[in-house]
Design a protein around this motif. Structure first.
Motif, short mmCIF file in Angstrom:
data_model
loop_
_atom_site.label_atom_id
_atom_site.label_comp_id
_atom_site.label_asym_id
_atom_site.label_seq_id
_atom_site.Cartn_x
_atom_site.Cartn_y
_atom_site.Cartn_z
N UNK A 1 37.10 37.50 58.23
CA UNK A 1 38.04 37.58 57.01
C UNK A 1 37.69 36.83 55.89
N UNK A 2 37.47 35.56 56.19
CA UNK A 2 37.28 34.25 55.25
C UNK A 2 36.01 34.50 54.71
N UNK A 3 34.83 34.92 55.50
CA UNK A 3 33.67 35.05 54.84
C UNK A 3 33.55 36.42 53.81
N UNK B 1 32.59 36.39 49.95
CA UNK B 1 31.70 37.28 49.16
C UNK B 1 32.33 38.30 48.15
N UNK B 2 33.60 38.40 48.52
CA UNK B 2 34.28 39.42 47.23
C UNK B 2 34.66 38.50 46.01
N UNK C 1 39.36 35.00 42.47
CA UNK C 1 39.62 34.19 43.53
C UNK C 1 41.00 34.37 44.29
N UNK C 2 42.15 35.06 43.71
CA UNK C 2 43.34 35.09 44.10
C UNK C 2 43.35 36.89 44.25
N UNK D 1 38.11 46.81 40.40
CA UNK D 1 37.57 45.50 41.40
C UNK D 1 37.40 45.84 42.75
N UNK D 2 38.19 46.91 43.24
CA UNK D 2 38.16 47.24 44.86
C UNK D 2 36.85 48.05 44.88
#
Length: 192
Positions: free
Chosen positions: A56-58, A62-63, A70-71, A146-147
């Motif tokens: 999830x952090x990776x 990427x996103x 960033x948030x 954005x999604x």
């Protein structure tokens, strides 16, 4: 804690809610089911990612690079589960979670709420749920865009990377055959 999460393609929304037991999370499904659990949204997102073998952090990095957000980044967990954040409520006390996640593919319509002076947005989901959002319709549409952008940038949702781990490998097929393979796979996922 819920024992098993619904299949990713059946999740319509993951929302914070207050219950008599305190702060809880509700999972709305595309079949109209409402599952209430005592675990936080972050825990559910980690479990969904883990079930798909996603770091999830990776994925968030990427996103973030792709969307410059960033948030409150969108999270394309699977091709049919693309979650984007929405502000659901005002906190009762400091530290309460105020944002939930809506599956981009579960939205049937969005409408401006005009009944109150602080107009928000009403999101209608497949399964019949109606979710009031505190953000304006413009903000909701921006997060939806954005999604969509995130789905094109995430390695797990690209056709080549995805097909190597699923029912069919569409590499080298004509565009019509590739689309047919995608439709067959979606039908297969709906029966699982």
């Amino acid at each position: 804690m819920i024992e098993q999460l619904p299949a990713p393609h059946l999740i319509a929304a993951i929302l914070p809610c207050y219950t008599s037991e305190g702060d809880s999370t509700v999972i709305l499904t595309t079949e109209g089911e409402r599952i209430t659990t005592g675990v936080r949204i972050r825990t559910i997102l980690r479990r969904l990612a883990s079930n798909q073998a996603i770091d999830l952090s990776s994925l968030k990095k990427i996103i973030t690079d792709a969307t410059h957000q960033s948030n409150l980044q969108p999270l394309p967990i699977t091709p049919r589960l693309v979650l984007f954040p929405v502000k659901i409520r005002k906190p009762r006390i400091a530290g309460d979670i105020t944002t939930g996640c809506i599956n981009l593919h579960a939205i049937t319509s969005i409408n401006r709420i005009t009944e109150s002076p602080s107009a928000g947005t009403l999101i209608n989901l497949s399964g019949g749920a109606k979710v009031p959002i505190l953000w304006s319709i413009t903000t909701v549409r921006r997060h939806m865009l954005l999604a969509r952008l995130a789905t094109t940038q995430a390695p797990i949702t690209t056709t080549q990377a995805l097909r190597r781990n699923t029912v069919c490998d569409a590499d080298g097929l004509s565009p019509i055959a590739r689309k047919l393979a995608e439709v067959i796979e979606e039908l297969f996922l709906m029966t699982v």
